[in-house]
Design a protein around this motif. Structure first.
Motif, PDB file in Angstrom:
ATOM      1  N   GLN A 160      78.322  -6.042 -32.428  1.00 10.58           N
ATOM      2  CA  GLN A 160      78.021  -7.468 -32.482  1.00 10.58           C
ATOM      3  C   GLN A 160      76.523  -7.668 -32.737  1.00 10.58           C
ATOM      4  O   GLN A 160      75.699  -6.853 -32.304  1.00 10.58           O
ATOM      5  N   THR A 256      69.639 -14.725 -38.405  1.00 12.78           N
ATOM      6  CA  THR A 256      70.658 -13.699 -38.655  1.00 12.78           C
ATOM      7  C   THR A 256      70.323 -12.367 -37.992  1.00 12.78           C
ATOM      8  O   THR A 256      71.107 -11.424 -38.066  1.00 12.78           O
ATOM      9  N   SER A 307      74.139 -20.409 -35.181  1.00 15.68           N
ATOM     10  CA  SER A 307      75.521 -20.114 -35.574  1.00 15.68           C
ATOM     11  C   SER A 307      75.780 -20.559 -37.011  1.00 15.68           C
ATOM     12  O   SER A 307      76.441 -19.832 -37.791  1.00 15.68           O
ATOM     13  N   ARG A 310      73.982 -18.186 -39.460  1.00 18.79           N
ATOM     14  CA  ARG A 310      74.656 -16.896 -39.528  1.00 18.79           C
ATOM     15  C   ARG A 310      75.938 -16.985 -40.365  1.00 18.79           C
ATOM     16  O   ARG A 310      76.247 -16.075 -41.152  1.00 18.79           O
ATOM     17  N   ALA A 311      76.667 -18.085 -40.172  1.00 21.87           N
ATOM     18  CA  ALA A 311      77.906 -18.260 -40.949  1.00 21.87           C
ATOM     19  C   ALA A 311      77.588 -18.414 -42.432  1.00 21.87           C
ATOM     20  O   ALA A 311      78.327 -17.892 -43.296  1.00 21.87           O
ATOM     21  N   GLU A 314      76.935 -15.014 -44.250  1.00 21.26           N
ATOM     22  CA  GLU A 314      78.019 -14.035 -44.376  1.00 21.26           C
ATOM     23  C   GLU A 314      78.657 -14.085 -45.757  1.00 21.26           C
ATOM     24  O   GLU A 314      78.714 -15.121 -46.398  1.00 21.26           O
TER      25      GLU A 314
END
Length: 314
Positions: A160, A256, A307, A310-311, A314
């Motif tokens: 993680q 990130t 969040s 980070r999304a 990806e």
């Protein structure tokens, strides 16, 4: 009228000594003129205040195992709904049963929490002296804190990207509960609180977390700055939230990366030594009419943005 007594015998007079008493005290003074009454009331109030200060404070006797009691029907229902780790429910004998008591009984039975019926005097002796228990109390054991470095190692071992929140001088347990809830909601692995000058995982924090505290571990740091240094040595970047930060949250490049977000107190913000350990001091852009956000809200905003970034990466 003759000055005679019974059977016509002469009666001795007072010589006029009672005449003044018969004349009375004269007219009643106006309210604004009766200054002595106001002074007397003022002195009495001041004396009562001094007596209250001098009176020894009565405290709840400490429970031998460090447990805590949640008292009151509403608080008890909220605690059981929030999955607070209760070990015993105490109910006074012959209390009036309402919907809240019925729900307390149902929730306790569903979770196999023992229920004890005790006398009202026994319950009175258990709870704080200035607390109205309404015939019910819940025993909550002392919280078992995790080790912060162990939590970090566990996150790394599960592949993680570490995301932790540390509290620096946040003393309101409701803020802690809200931060635990937000950290769990946005994929964090844990919250870190220092051993001194910080809110702990009390019943109030449990209730505010709305059950998240049952899923997300809270770690105890003997020295927060040493723990921050340990995280940095493990490759974690540290950012501090502060209204005067030199980096705007939407422009955070470290989102990130493995991250530890440090939140300062609402009044004083980050302590100087903690701020010096941070890789960046981040501010949340808000309307100029608003002075600041409290610790719980600021952390929620920061976690959401991390969040989101980070999304998007990806």
């Amino acid at each position: 009228m003759s000055n005679t007594g019974k059977k016509g015998k002469p009666r001795k007079g007072t010589g006029g000594h009672g005449r003044k008493a018969l004349e009375g005290r004269g007219p009643t003074p106006r309210a604004e003129d009766r200054h002595w009454a106001k002074d007397r009331r003022r002195r009495a109030a001041a004396e009562a205040k001094e007596r209250a200060k001098a009176r020894p404070q009565r405290r709840r006797p400490a429970m031998p195992d460090g447990a805590e009691l949640v008292t009151g029907r509403n608080a008890a229902v909220e605690a059981l709904r929030a999955q607070i780790p209760a070990t015993t429910v105490y109910v006074a004998q012959h209390i009036e049963v309402d919907d809240r008591i019925r729900e307390i009984v149902q929730l306790a039975a569903k979770r196999n929490i023992p229920m004890l019926e005790i006398t009202r005097p026994e319950l009175d002796r258990m709870v704080p002296f200035d607390t109205i228990h309404q015939g019910v109390a819940i025993k909550v054991p002392a919280y078992e804190y995790a080790d912060p470095v162990t939590l970090l190692q566990d996150a790394i071992s599960r592949a993680q990207v570490p995301l932790f929140v540390a509290l620096d001088g946040v003393t309101d347990p409701r803020n802690l509960g809200a931060i635990v809830r937000s950290t769990a909601a946005f994929g964090g692995q844990g919250v870190i609180v220092p051993q001194r000058r910080s809110a702990g995982m009390t019943a109030a924090a449990w209730r505010t977390s709305a059950g998240a505290a049952a899923r997300l571990p809270v770690a105890l740091a003997g020295n927060l700055n040493n723990t921050i240094a340990d995280f940095k040595r493990a490759g974690v970047f540290v950012i501090g939230l502060d209204g005067g930060g030199d980096v705007q949250l939407p422009e955070l490049d470290l989102a990130t990366s493995p991250l530890l977000i440090v939140v300062g107190s609402e009044g004083k913000g980050l302590s100087r030594l903690t701020a010096e350990l941070c890789d960046a001091i981040v501010s949340i852009p808000i309307d100029s009419a608003t002075e600041s956000l409290n610790a719980g809200i600021a952390t929620s905003v920061a976690l959401y943005e991390v969040s989101r970034l980070r999304a998007a990466a990806e």
